[in-house]
Write a protein that holds these residues in place. Sequence first.
Motif: not given
Length: 361
Positions: A129-131, A247-253, A258-261, A269-279
């Motif tokens: 997972s990316r997260i 894990d729980v973070a990957a599952a949440a994402n 949700l769409d975080l700012p 964001t650290r990678d410059g990308r638009d996050p999903g549910a986890v930022g």
Amino acid sequence: MARVRRWLVVVLAAVLLVSLPVAVRHRPGGGPPTRPTAELLARVQGSGDVGWSGRATSRGSLALPSSDSFATLGQLLGEQVDLRAWWRSPRSWRVDRIRSTGETDTFRDGGGQVRWIFESERATFSPVSRIRLPDAVDVLPATLGRDLFQGARLDELTALAGRRVAGVDAVGLTLHPSGTETTVDHVDLWFEPATGLPLRVDLYAKGADLPVLTTAFTDLTLDAPDPDAVRFSAPAGVTLAYEESTDVAAAANALEQLDLPVSVAGLATRDGRDPGAVGVYGRGPTTMIVFPLRGSVARPLREQLDRNAGTTQTAAGTLAPIGPITVLLTRLPGRGGGFLLAGTVTPETLTAAAADLQEQP
């Protein structure tokens, strides 16, 4: 991807100095201080493709809140961690965490990974997972050092005397993060000069005389390992299971709608990308994670945070300092859960981030 997936190593790590035998191997040496240059910084930041194998040691002392969802994290950061690793690239490696009762081996092969607890008859495959929460690979000096220096600027670096690390005459640099929102004072990094491979990392919190995080190689071979060394082959009697999320973070994402700012509290964001549910926000050693927790996870975590002597209840939520780390657990009306915000940032930064989240539709 590598920059994002190691957020909580910085966010929730508090490690004592390595043991005396390791310190002996890390005797002073390596020559005089080296002037920081853009070339040296780029070499460190781009060292992920350097092949190597070796051993490393760190020791954790942070008493994290007890929660089933974060049990592995608590063990990783609250105990001595002895590691053996083979590294071909960020998508091809093996890391063994060695314990007195056995070992846990993790194999990365492209977009998937296998975790095998040596003393069990079960290995688990999951997609990468990316997260995700941090794992043993994330406290290796090579990966942690590279992540801490991602996003660093040349004007934040000063020269540091070299030292001998795992038989290598290492070059040193000190990173002084310039942001006022950080709780990190500086990071000392020693690396192999030809490849830029980080060999030892000391992270200092503001006001601390000793590093709150240290990880270092104790043995190192600077050659790419054989592909068979990082490939999982199930021993006889071991079954391979499948899990959708690590894990729980990957599952949440993956599951939360949700769409975080892209920016909160002034941190992008650290990678410059638009996050999903986890930022994951910030750069270098200044890092903040934001992700939703369901009620079944948020409630016991909030109870554990309440037992921390420094915890306060604020309008934003449950605010708890854990060493140089600050944690804020908000509430989501009608859902029983909340947002977990945590990082090497000040309480004011987390509170401002929580306010930004409330403004989201």
